[in-house]
Write a protein that holds these residues in place. Structure first.
Motif, PDB file in Angstrom:
ATOM      1  N   ARG A 161     -17.525  90.302  51.741  1.00  0.00           N
ATOM      2  CA  ARG A 161     -17.449  91.734  51.461  1.00  0.00           C
ATOM      3  C   ARG A 161     -17.669  92.499  52.755  1.00  0.00           C
ATOM      4  O   ARG A 161     -18.423  92.069  53.623  1.00  0.00           O
ATOM      5  CB  ARG A 161     -18.496  92.097  50.423  1.00  0.00           C
ATOM      6  CG  ARG A 161     -18.079  91.755  48.991  1.00  0.00           C
ATOM      7  CD  ARG A 161     -17.341  92.892  48.344  1.00  0.00           C
ATOM      8  NE  ARG A 161     -18.221  94.045  48.240  1.00  0.00           N
ATOM      9  CZ  ARG A 161     -19.115  94.205  47.273  1.00  0.00           C
ATOM     10  NH1 ARG A 161     -19.197  93.335  46.290  1.00  0.00           N
ATOM     11  NH2 ARG A 161     -19.897  95.271  47.263  1.00  0.00           N
ATOM     12  N   TRP A 175     -22.280  93.062  51.979  1.00  0.00           N
ATOM     13  CA  TRP A 175     -21.816  94.451  52.073  1.00  0.00           C
ATOM     14  C   TRP A 175     -21.424  94.860  53.487  1.00  0.00           C
ATOM     15  O   TRP A 175     -21.331  96.060  53.795  1.00  0.00           O
ATOM     16  CB  TRP A 175     -22.903  95.410  51.512  1.00  0.00           C
ATOM     17  CG  TRP A 175     -23.548  94.901  50.271  1.00  0.00           C
ATOM     18  CD1 TRP A 175     -22.904  94.416  49.154  1.00  0.00           C
ATOM     19  CD2 TRP A 175     -24.942  94.768  49.994  1.00  0.00           C
ATOM     20  NE1 TRP A 175     -23.816  94.004  48.216  1.00  0.00           N
ATOM     21  CE2 TRP A 175     -25.063  94.215  48.704  1.00  0.00           C
ATOM     22  CE3 TRP A 175     -26.103  95.074  50.717  1.00  0.00           C
ATOM     23  CZ2 TRP A 175     -26.307  93.949  48.118  1.00  0.00           C
ATOM     24  CZ3 TRP A 175     -27.341  94.817  50.123  1.00  0.00           C
ATOM     25  CH2 TRP A 175     -27.425  94.259  48.849  1.00  0.00           C
ATOM     26  N   ASP A 186     -20.581  87.450  37.126  1.00  0.00           N
ATOM     27  CA  ASP A 186     -21.453  88.074  38.121  1.00  0.00           C
ATOM     28  C   ASP A 186     -22.889  88.052  37.606  1.00  0.00           C
ATOM     29  O   ASP A 186     -23.265  87.247  36.749  1.00  0.00           O
ATOM     30  CB  ASP A 186     -20.930  89.503  38.392  1.00  0.00           C
ATOM     31  CG  ASP A 186     -21.251  90.006  39.784  1.00  0.00           C
ATOM     32  OD1 ASP A 186     -22.415  90.378  40.015  1.00  0.00           O
ATOM     33  OD2 ASP A 186     -20.342  90.022  40.642  1.00  0.00           O
ATOM     34  N   ASP A 187     -23.706  88.954  38.116  1.00  0.00           N
ATOM     35  CA  ASP A 187     -25.137  89.009  37.801  1.00  0.00           C
ATOM     36  C   ASP A 187     -25.372  89.071  36.291  1.00  0.00           C
ATOM     37  O   ASP A 187     -24.591  89.698  35.566  1.00  0.00           O
ATOM     38  CB  ASP A 187     -25.721  90.267  38.472  1.00  0.00           C
ATOM     39  CG  ASP A 187     -27.163  90.091  38.875  1.00  0.00           C
ATOM     40  OD1 ASP A 187     -27.786  89.087  38.468  1.00  0.00           O
ATOM     41  OD2 ASP A 187     -27.668  90.952  39.615  1.00  0.00           O
ATOM     42  N   ASP A 235     -24.987  87.105  46.891  1.00  0.00           N
ATOM     43  CA  ASP A 235     -25.306  88.513  47.141  1.00  0.00           C
ATOM     44  C   ASP A 235     -26.501  88.665  48.094  1.00  0.00           C
ATOM     45  O   ASP A 235     -27.023  87.660  48.590  1.00  0.00           O
ATOM     46  CB  ASP A 235     -25.587  89.177  45.772  1.00  0.00           C
ATOM     47  CG  ASP A 235     -25.215  90.643  45.722  1.00  0.00           C
ATOM     48  OD1 ASP A 235     -24.992  91.253  46.780  1.00  0.00           O
ATOM     49  OD2 ASP A 235     -25.155  91.187  44.601  1.00  0.00           O
ATOM     50  N   ASP A 254     -20.680  98.777  47.121  1.00  0.00           N
ATOM     51  CA  ASP A 254     -19.871  98.590  45.908  1.00  0.00           C
ATOM     52  C   ASP A 254     -18.788  99.652  45.749  1.00  0.00           C
ATOM     53  O   ASP A 254     -18.971 100.815  46.091  1.00  0.00           O
ATOM     54  CB  ASP A 254     -20.774  98.607  44.675  1.00  0.00           C
ATOM     55  CG  ASP A 254     -21.668  97.374  44.637  1.00  0.00           C
ATOM     56  OD1 ASP A 254     -21.569  96.545  45.561  1.00  0.00           O
ATOM     57  OD2 ASP A 254     -22.455  97.261  43.695  1.00  0.00           O
ATOM     58  N   LYS A 310     -20.255  83.484  44.291  1.00  0.00           N
ATOM     59  CA  LYS A 310     -20.469  84.772  44.968  1.00  0.00           C
ATOM     60  C   LYS A 310     -21.963  84.870  45.266  1.00  0.00           C
ATOM     61  O   LYS A 310     -22.793  84.681  44.382  1.00  0.00           O
ATOM     62  CB  LYS A 310     -20.012  85.914  44.063  1.00  0.00           C
ATOM     63  CG  LYS A 310     -20.378  87.296  44.599  1.00  0.00           C
ATOM     64  CD  LYS A 310     -19.803  88.391  43.710  1.00  0.00           C
ATOM     65  CE  LYS A 310     -20.383  89.754  44.086  1.00  0.00           C
ATOM     66  NZ  LYS A 310     -19.903  90.823  43.192  1.00  0.00           N
TER      67      LYS A 310
HETATM   68  C1  GLA Z   1     -24.353  94.030  44.193  1.00  0.00           C
HETATM   69  C2  GLA Z   1     -22.940  93.553  44.479  1.00  0.00           C
HETATM   70  C3  GLA Z   1     -22.066  93.827  43.273  1.00  0.00           C
HETATM   71  C4  GLA Z   1     -22.638  93.100  42.062  1.00  0.00           C
HETATM   72  C5  GLA Z   1     -24.084  93.531  41.814  1.00  0.00           C
HETATM   73  C6  GLA Z   1     -24.775  92.679  40.774  1.00  0.00           C
HETATM   74  O1  GLA Z   1     -24.417  95.407  44.062  1.00  0.00           O
HETATM   75  O2  GLA Z   1     -22.424  94.173  45.614  1.00  0.00           O
HETATM   76  O3  GLA Z   1     -20.744  93.417  43.515  1.00  0.00           O
HETATM   77  O4  GLA Z   1     -22.574  91.718  42.283  1.00  0.00           O
HETATM   78  O5  GLA Z   1     -24.855  93.417  43.009  1.00  0.00           O
HETATM   79  O6  GLA Z   1     -26.110  93.033  40.554  1.00  0.00           O
END
Ligand code: GLA
Length: 412
Positions: free
Chosen positions: A209, A192, A80-81, A158, A213, A156
């Motif tokens: 999604r 989201w 991820d990030d 975002d 989160d 993924k």
């Molecule tokens: C958002 C995403 C998370 C994650 C963070 C990373 O909040 O919804 O799942 O990927 O960014 O910074």
């Protein structure tokens, strides 16, 4: 005559893509068929946030195989990030952080592939990722080529720092860029649920999604001190959206977020969490530290019977059938006329279940499935006990602890 010549000219130009002299055809639409069942794997964010490195990836990949997780179906390792440096290079390319990944990202990906697993990365449709690394806005085609060169299998994507752009356009642009770059890559939309991706996401991506989160709790809302946002307990996510199950299915899944199994809840709550993700046909992306995984966590994540419910080829998301004084009944139609039924004790006190099948006909209003217990007798298998427990001629009677689940497979 003049009109006919003009029309012919216009038709012949349309073969060349978009402008005069452009001989390279841009492709559109996601890669089809990459996620006919909900993707399964691991993502770094829930436990590690941006504290990721080569060692973590390799150890996670090793354990994914040695623990039996890979054999149970988990095959994507997604970073991820936080995998990049703060700036692009002189050519505008993304740069994997050389301190976290001293041998480069390709070496890490090759290692994951050598274990028979697949590899994913993260970026963002905006100018910067949520953690402040370079976003893809304006670099979609360049970044897609970069990912193909690295050999990733999953992206993924975002939604931070996206002021002034629309989600459908931004995700379509990236989807087209991946398609044009040419290597099949699962495209995971992460906006989201703010822009109803279930309404437009099917030709664009393989999963989306549906919520902000997740947070490792049963039913809480965790308000972040900085900024005006919350993370959500798993039952909050389960209940957040109404009427969107009809949009989910093979190759276009509602994504309930990476799991928090093994991240601090009780084993009973972890079991309920995993069960509900399986009942919803959600992607099953673990988010715990494999190196510290308990036997109980591993047993939950690798419950073959529950995974079979999640991965059932019918690909139908379950729904709440009834709720009475904190005792809920959730159902999911499965292939071959089977059903999964979950009794969930939402309350904080122990309950008794006494379910008289004959008094219930379960109807799936979105997909047309029906279970009529007066017409059909079903054999019952308890999926957490892994044993046959009779049939629907007799009431199902059981105690159930607070926050616990009992899941049965109904076989006609
Ligand atoms: C958002 C995403 C998370 C994650 C963070 C990373 O909040 O919804 O799942 O990927 O960014 O910074």
């Amino acid at each position: 005559m003049k009109k006919a010549v003009l029309l012919l000219f216009a038709l012949s130009m349309s073969n060349f893509g978009y402008s005069q002299g452009n001989t390279h055809t841009q492709k559109a639409g996601k890669f089809e068929g990459l996620a006919m069942t909900p993707p399964m794997g691991w993502n770094s964010w829930n436990t590690f946030e941006t504290n990721i490195d080569e060692k973590l990836v390799k150890e996670t990949a090793d354990i994914m195989v040695s623990s039996g997780m890979a054999a149970a179906g988990y095959n994507y390792i997604v970073l991820d990030d936080g995998w990049m440096t703060r700036e692009r290079d002189a050519n505008g390319d993304l740069v994997p952080d050389p301190v976290k990944f001293p041998n480069g990202m390709k070496a890490v990906i090759d290692y994951v592939h050598s274990k028979g697993l697949k590899f994913g990365l993260y970026n963002c449709a905006g100018t910067q990722t949520c953690a402040g690394y370079p976003g893809t806005r304006g670099y979609e085609y360049q970044d897609a080529r970069f990912y193909v060169k690295l050999g990733i299998d999953f992206l993924k994507y975002d939604w931070c720092n996206t002021q002034g752009i629309t989600a459908k356009e931004a995700y379509t642009t990236m989807s087209n860029a991946l398609k044009t770059a040419g290597k099949p890559i699962v495209f995971s939309l992460c906006e989201w649920g703010n822009n109803q991706p279930w309404e437009w996401g099917k030709p664009v991506g393989n999963l989306w999604r549906i919520s902000g989160d997740i947070y490792p709790c049963f039913d809480c809302e965790f308000k972040h001190e900085e900024g005006n946002w919350s993370s959500w307990g798993f039952m909050k996510i389960i209940e957040m959206r109404k009427d969107i199950r009809k949009y989910s299915g093979p190759d276009h899944w509602n994504d309930f977020d990476m799991m928090e199994v093994g991240d601090g809840m009780t084993n009973i709550e972890d079991k309920a969490h995993f069960t509900m993700w399986s009942m919803m046909a959600s992607p099953l992306i673990a988010g715990n530290d494999f190196r510290k995984m308990s036997k109980e966590t591993l047993a939950i994540l690798t419950n073959k019977e529950l995974i079979a419910v999640d991965q059932d080829k019918l690909g139908v998301q379950g729904f709440k059938y009834s709720a009475e004084e904190g005792l809920e009944v959730w159902v999911k139609p499965l292939s071959d006329g089977n059903w999964a039924i979950t009794f969930l004790n939402r309350s904080d006190v122990a309950k008794k279940i006494n379910f008289d099948w004959k008094k219930h006909t379960i109807k799936d209003a979105d997909f047309g499935y029906e279970a009529n217990f007066n017409k059909t007798i079903f054999k019952l298998k308890d999926l957490w006990q892994n044993k046959e427990i009779g049939n629907t001629k007799k009431n199902f009677v059981s105690d159930i602890a607070p926050h616990d689940v009992i899941t049965l497979r109904l076989i006609p």
